[in-house]
Design a protein around this motif. Sequence first.
Motif, PDB file in Angstrom:
ATOM      1  N   GLY A 189       0.796  -1.220   0.000  1.00 15.49           N
ATOM      2  CA  GLY A 189       0.000   0.000   0.000  1.00 15.49           C
ATOM      3  C   GLY A 189       0.825   1.264   0.000  1.00 15.49           C
ATOM      4  N   ASN A 227      -2.261   4.964   2.841  1.00 21.84           N
ATOM      5  CA  ASN A 227      -3.353   4.230   3.495  1.00 21.84           C
ATOM      6  C   ASN A 227      -4.394   3.751   2.488  1.00 21.84           C
ATOM      7  OD1 ASN A 227      -4.292   3.097   5.939  1.00 21.84           O
ATOM      8  ND2 ASN A 227      -5.866   4.661   6.110  1.00 21.84           N
ATOM      9  N   ASP A 228      -3.901   3.280   1.334  1.00 20.59           N
ATOM     10  CA  ASP A 228      -4.786   2.765   0.304  1.00 20.59           C
ATOM     11  C   ASP A 228      -4.128   1.567  -0.371  1.00 20.59           C
ATOM     12  OD1 ASP A 228      -7.051   2.574  -1.262  1.00 20.59           O
ATOM     13  OD2 ASP A 228      -6.654   4.376  -2.444  1.00 20.59           O
ATOM     14  N   SER A 245      -9.612   3.059   6.220  1.00 26.73           N
ATOM     15  CA  SER A 245      -9.437   3.036   4.766  1.00 26.73           C
ATOM     16  C   SER A 245     -10.646   2.453   4.029  1.00 26.73           C
ATOM     17  CB  SER A 245      -8.182   2.245   4.387  1.00 26.73           C
ATOM     18  OG  SER A 245      -8.404   0.849   4.504  1.00 26.73           O
TER      19      SER A 245
END
Length: 172
Positions: free
Chosen positions: A14, A17-18, A48
């Motif tokens: 990631g 935070n994705d 998220s």
Amino acid sequence: MKAIVVVDRNWGIGKNNDLLFRLTEDMKFFRRTTTGKVIVMGSNTLKSFPQGKPLPNRINVVLYPGGEKREDCLICDDMEELKKVLAKYPPEDIFVVGGAMFYKTMLPYCDTVYVTKADADGEATVFYENLDKMPNWRLIKQSDKVLDNGYEIMFCEYKNDKPVDFFGGTDK
């Protein structure tokens, strides 16, 4: 206990935070594998999710020290509370779903990890442990390559030969 994760070719998982990729086939696999089960995560993973809401049709357990208690998921302040909550469920129904620090903390307790490998560099800033280089872990299943949203992916299953008992703290 199991974990489920998508990694890029560098074991990246990631950034910001994705997720690194939007993979339809992987999302179907994730849904099929975890629906009706217990998913356990750190607080950033919960944040998220769309609108910061838990995933439907699963028991969502979140390690979130100081986090407010919620009706839609189980918030645990520390590892001792997490152990008490998870002890209520069969270990084979528990899936660690992120994030990076929580994966790292929980990996020794997992006997199985489902890894979707994307043959791409997602320019990750956070990474999963490279199970191919860890002595207790071995690849036991690997699918053929599948094209998913422009990426070649493979579904892999790894087994831990020496998981630590999360509830007792000793080797199984």
